[in-house]
Design a protein around this motif. Structure first.
Motif, PDB file in Angstrom:
ATOM      1  N   GLU A  24      70.288  19.012  39.529  1.00  0.00           N
ATOM      2  CA  GLU A  24      69.375  17.897  39.801  1.00  0.00           C
ATOM      3  C   GLU A  24      68.670  18.095  41.141  1.00  0.00           C
ATOM      4  O   GLU A  24      67.477  17.832  41.266  1.00  0.00           O
ATOM      5  N   ALA A  25      69.413  18.575  42.141  1.00  0.00           N
ATOM      6  CA  ALA A  25      68.818  18.846  43.451  1.00  0.00           C
ATOM      7  C   ALA A  25      67.760  19.935  43.338  1.00  0.00           C
ATOM      8  O   ALA A  25      66.709  19.864  43.994  1.00  0.00           O
ATOM      9  N   LYS A  27      65.927  20.576  40.657  1.00  0.00           N
ATOM     10  CA  LYS A  27      64.769  19.978  39.990  1.00  0.00           C
ATOM     11  C   LYS A  27      63.913  19.181  40.967  1.00  0.00           C
ATOM     12  O   LYS A  27      62.705  19.103  40.830  1.00  0.00           O
ATOM     13  N   ASP A  28      64.588  18.589  41.967  1.00  0.00           N
ATOM     14  CA  ASP A  28      63.887  17.782  42.962  1.00  0.00           C
ATOM     15  C   ASP A  28      63.377  18.611  44.145  1.00  0.00           C
ATOM     16  O   ASP A  28      62.873  18.059  45.117  1.00  0.00           O
ATOM     17  N   ARG A 130      69.609  16.741  52.792  1.00  0.00           N
ATOM     18  CA  ARG A 130      69.354  16.024  51.531  1.00  0.00           C
ATOM     19  C   ARG A 130      70.281  16.504  50.417  1.00  0.00           C
ATOM     20  O   ARG A 130      70.697  15.730  49.566  1.00  0.00           O
ATOM     21  N   ARG A 134      73.557  14.531  47.881  1.00  0.00           N
ATOM     22  CA  ARG A 134      73.825  14.668  46.447  1.00  0.00           C
ATOM     23  C   ARG A 134      75.289  15.001  46.160  1.00  0.00           C
ATOM     24  O   ARG A 134      75.811  14.678  45.111  1.00  0.00           O
TER      25      ARG A 134
END
Length: 160
Positions: A24-25, A27-28, A130, A134
């Motif tokens: 997910e990280a 993808k972001d 960041r 997560r």
């Protein structure tokens, strides 16, 4: 900069949860995953299950060989006494290009036991602050990295 990290979890499914957070990280845009692999070791199993992700389609066979050498030598080769040290020494020479040393291999071998799991990741372009958000609450232990001591301290501080 390319970073190798190995994170141990105190449950057989902890690495799987962390893998989801890592993807997910990515993808972001917080990190680029070059490749990663999981080791899941159920409490009642004699040996762990290894899952290679094959993130880099162009170099998938190379990464598969790397993970096979790394995990095969650590977990699947019958190692006893002095033979364990010799085998770890041989593996460490082969994986030195990624920045993993013999002490880190031995730590992985000692830390990952029945009832635990391991997420190993080769990444670039990580935003540690960041990314750390997560991973908060996943209860992991950093057992190996190719980062400098300063970078390692920052990583441990960020990930708690």
């Amino acid at each position: 900069m390319t970073t190798f990290t190995a994170w141990k979890f105190d449950s057989p499914d902890g690495a799987r949860r962390a893998e989801t957070a890592l993807k997910e990280a990515a993808k972001d845009g917080l990190v680029t995953i070059v490749d990663h692999a999981l080791v899941e070791w159920p409490a009642d199993a004699a040996r762990p299950d290894v899952h290679h992700s094959n993130d880099d389609k162009k170099r998938g066979a190379g990464w598969g060989a790397f993970w096979g050498l790394l995990f095969g030598g650590i977990f699947f080769v019958p190692l006893l006494g002095a033979a364990a040290g010799a085998a770890i020494g041989s593996i460490s020479k082969a994986v030195a290009a990624v920045g993993i040393d013999e002490a880190q291999l031995q730590t992985i071998r000692e830390q990952v036991t029945p009832g635990t799991s391991l997420l190993c990741a080769v990444t670039t372009d990580g935003d540690l602050d960041r990314l750390g958000e997560r991973f908060h609450g996943l209860h992991s232990t950093l057992v190996a990295t190719n980062l400098t001591e300063g970078e390692r301290s920052t990583l441990l501080e960020t990930f708690g």
